[in-house]
Design a protein around this motif. Structure first.
Motif, mmCIF file in Angstrom:
data_model
loop_
_atom_site.group_PDB
_atom_site.id
_atom_site.type_symbol
_atom_site.label_atom_id
_atom_site.label_comp_id
_atom_site.label_asym_id
_atom_site.label_seq_id
_atom_site.Cartn_x
_atom_site.Cartn_y
_atom_site.Cartn_z
ATOM 1 N N ARG A 137 0.829 -1.214 0.000
ATOM 2 C CA ARG A 137 0.000 0.000 0.000
ATOM 3 C C ARG A 137 0.854 1.250 0.000
ATOM 4 N NH1 ARG A 137 -5.011 -1.509 3.977
ATOM 5 N NH2 ARG A 137 -5.937 -3.011 2.559
ATOM 6 N N TYR A 138 1.922 1.246 0.779
ATOM 7 C CA TYR A 138 2.810 2.407 0.806
ATOM 8 C C TYR A 138 3.465 2.606 -0.558
ATOM 9 C CZ TYR A 138 2.285 2.184 5.881
ATOM 10 O OH TYR A 138 1.787 2.163 7.158
ATOM 11 N N LYS A 186 2.253 1.683 -3.453
ATOM 12 C CA LYS A 186 1.224 2.183 -4.367
ATOM 13 C C LYS A 186 1.029 3.681 -4.154
ATOM 14 C CE LYS A 186 -1.636 -1.946 -4.693
ATOM 15 N NZ LYS A 186 -2.979 -2.497 -4.404
ATOM 16 N N THR A 187 0.976 4.088 -2.893
ATOM 17 C CA THR A 187 0.792 5.498 -2.593
ATOM 18 C C THR A 187 1.953 6.318 -3.128
ATOM 19 O OG1 THR A 187 -0.494 4.921 -0.638
ATOM 20 C CG2 THR A 187 0.393 7.161 -0.739
ATOM 21 N N GLN A 233 3.857 14.007 2.451
ATOM 22 C CA GLN A 233 3.271 12.667 2.466
ATOM 23 C C GLN A 233 4.258 11.621 1.954
ATOM 24 O OE1 GLN A 233 0.360 12.266 4.070
ATOM 25 N NE2 GLN A 233 0.738 14.443 4.392
ATOM 26 N N MET A 268 5.631 8.204 3.786
ATOM 27 C CA MET A 268 5.631 6.878 3.154
ATOM 28 C C MET A 268 7.033 6.268 3.177
ATOM 29 S SD MET A 268 2.660 6.022 2.258
ATOM 30 C CE MET A 268 1.281 7.021 2.743
#
Length: 127
Positions: free
Chosen positions: A37-38, A40-41, A62, A66
Motif C-alpha cells: 500500500r505504501y 502504491k501510494t 506525504q 511513506m
C-alpha cells in the motif's frame, strides 16, 4: 504553476499502469500488505507531482511519511526538506517525522534539533 509548454511530459498511461501493477504484486499478504500500500501510494504521489495538480509541499510531506514507513529514511529526509522549502517550514508534524528518520539514520544531533522544532511548533504526539 507551469504553463503547458514547460510541463514535464507525462508518462504513457500503459507504462504507468504496468509499473503500478508490478509494484503491487504480493507473495505473502500477511507480511507485505502494508508495504504494498505504501509503494502504491508513492507511485500515486510521483504521478501527482508530474501533474502539478496538488500542492507540491504537501505531496512531499506525504512522500516523506511513506518513505519512513518503508524504512527508506534518507529519502524521507530529502522529501521532508523539499516540503519545508515549499512552504511547510512551520509544520510540527513534518519535523516530528523528520526527527524520526534522522534518529533511524543515527544522525542524533539533527534528530534532536528537528524534535525540538516540532515541540516549539506545538506538535503534540497523537499516540
Amino acid at each position: 504553476m507551469k504553463n503547458y509548454s514547460e510541463q514535464t511530459a507525462l508518462p504513457d498511461m500503459e507504462t504507468f499502469t504496468s509499473e503500478f501493477l508490478a509494484q503491487s504484486q504480493l507473495t505473502d499478504e500477511l507480511v507485505v500488505v502494508g508495504t504494498a500500500r505504501y509503494k502504491k501510494t508513492l507511485a500515486f504521489i510521483k504521478y501527482a507531482l508530474l501533474l502539478d495538480a496538488i500542492d507540491e509541499g504537501w505531496l512531499y510531506e506525504q512522500q516523506g511519511w511513506m518513505f519512513n514507513q518503508l524504512h527508506r529514511y534518507r529519502e524521507a529526509v530529502e522529501a521532508f526538506d523539499r516540503a519545508r522549502r515549499l512552504g511547510y517550514a512551520n509544520d510540527g508534524w513534518l519535523y516530528k517525522q523528520k526527527s524520526y528518520a534522522l534518529n533511524k539514520l543515527e544522525r542524533n544531533e539533527e534528530a534532536l534539533e528537528a524534535g525540538e522544532r516540532a515541540r516549539k511548533l506545538g506538535y503534540v504526539n497523537e499516540e
